[in-house]
Design a protein around this motif. Sequence first.
Motif, short mmCIF file in Angstrom:
data_model
loop_
_atom_site.label_atom_id
_atom_site.label_comp_id
_atom_site.label_asym_id
_atom_site.label_seq_id
_atom_site.Cartn_x
_atom_site.Cartn_y
_atom_site.Cartn_z
N PRO A 121 0.62 -1.43 0.01
CA PRO A 121 0.06 -0.18 0.25
C PRO A 121 0.86 1.23 0.13
CG PRO A 121 -0.77 -1.62 1.62
CD PRO A 121 0.43 -2.18 1.08
N VAL A 178 0.46 4.09 -2.91
CA VAL A 178 0.24 5.38 -2.58
C VAL A 178 1.44 6.27 -3.17
CG1 VAL A 178 0.27 7.12 -0.81
CG2 VAL A 178 -1.19 4.92 -0.50
N SER A 215 -6.25 9.31 1.81
CA SER A 215 -7.65 8.58 1.59
C SER A 215 -8.17 8.85 0.32
CB SER A 215 -8.48 9.32 2.65
OG SER A 215 -8.38 8.97 3.87
N ILE A 224 -6.46 5.65 -1.40
CA ILE A 224 -6.87 4.18 -0.93
C ILE A 224 -8.48 3.91 -1.09
CG2 ILE A 224 -4.79 4.23 0.51
CD1 ILE A 224 -6.51 4.53 3.10
N THR A 225 -9.08 4.78 -1.16
CA THR A 225 -10.67 4.85 -1.27
C THR A 225 -11.12 4.45 -2.65
OG1 THR A 225 -11.26 6.88 -1.19
CG2 THR A 225 -11.20 5.75 0.87
N THR A 242 -8.62 -0.61 -6.40
CA THR A 242 -7.49 -0.30 -5.65
C THR A 242 -7.99 -0.48 -4.11
OG1 THR A 242 -7.11 1.38 -7.12
CG2 THR A 242 -6.36 1.73 -4.67
N ARG A 243 -9.01 -0.29 -3.68
CA ARG A 243 -9.38 -0.08 -2.21
C ARG A 243 -9.39 -1.69 -1.83
NH1 ARG A 243 -15.56 1.56 -1.42
NH2 ARG A 243 -16.59 0.09 -3.11
N ILE A 285 -5.92 -2.80 -1.38
CA ILE A 285 -5.19 -2.29 -0.29
C ILE A 285 -5.73 -3.07 1.01
CG2 ILE A 285 -5.20 -0.13 1.00
CD1 ILE A 285 -3.62 0.49 -1.34
N ILE A 309 -10.89 3.12 4.41
CA ILE A 309 -10.46 2.29 3.05
C ILE A 309 -11.87 1.99 2.23
CG2 ILE A 309 -9.88 0.04 1.88
CD1 ILE A 309 -7.79 -0.19 3.99
#
Length: 191
Positions: free
Chosen positions: A17, A21, A34, A37-38, A53-54, A57, A101
Amino acid sequence: MNQTTILGIMLLAYLAPVAFVYYKYNTGIPRSISSIITSQEPFFNDIAPLFQTRYVIAVCMLIMAAFTLVYEYQRCVENLNSRMWSLASIAVLLIGIFGVIFIPEHDSTHYVFAAAAFLGIVVFMTGHTFFTGADAGVHDILRILLYAQILFMLVTVMGVLQDTAIFTIEALFLANFAVFYLYLHYHTFCS
């Protein structure tokens, strides 16, 4: 399994992760961690176009969370260097991470989970700084890291309230906690 091995697995699970990022940060200027990651976008269009992606992660964080709970349980129960409040604060942090997330940044509930994650980190750091038995030199370093963490948290909250980009300060907040955690590991299990 010894604590250093468990910590190594935690770090490896967290590395994916962090690398992602960092990659996303270099390809554009995101507003916050955020917002990366969301994301419901594919993790990598060429490699894994079907996986959001989320979810990728979250899987990495689930692995990290499992080993973190084992690590903290061993620290609390077997080594008596901390108490169950340490495990509880990490559990609150992990719940906060998963809420962050899976709940989009524009939803106000996202900020409740973010606050839980921040609170879990600050309670963990405060407890280990002031309520565990360590020599004065260790306490001084932990105290400096704790005060920096509180400063980063306050700047992050002000950035959210002013609706400005908070990516850099969030990264500093997380990096400072990582340094604290590794420093604590060294003085708990390696010295």
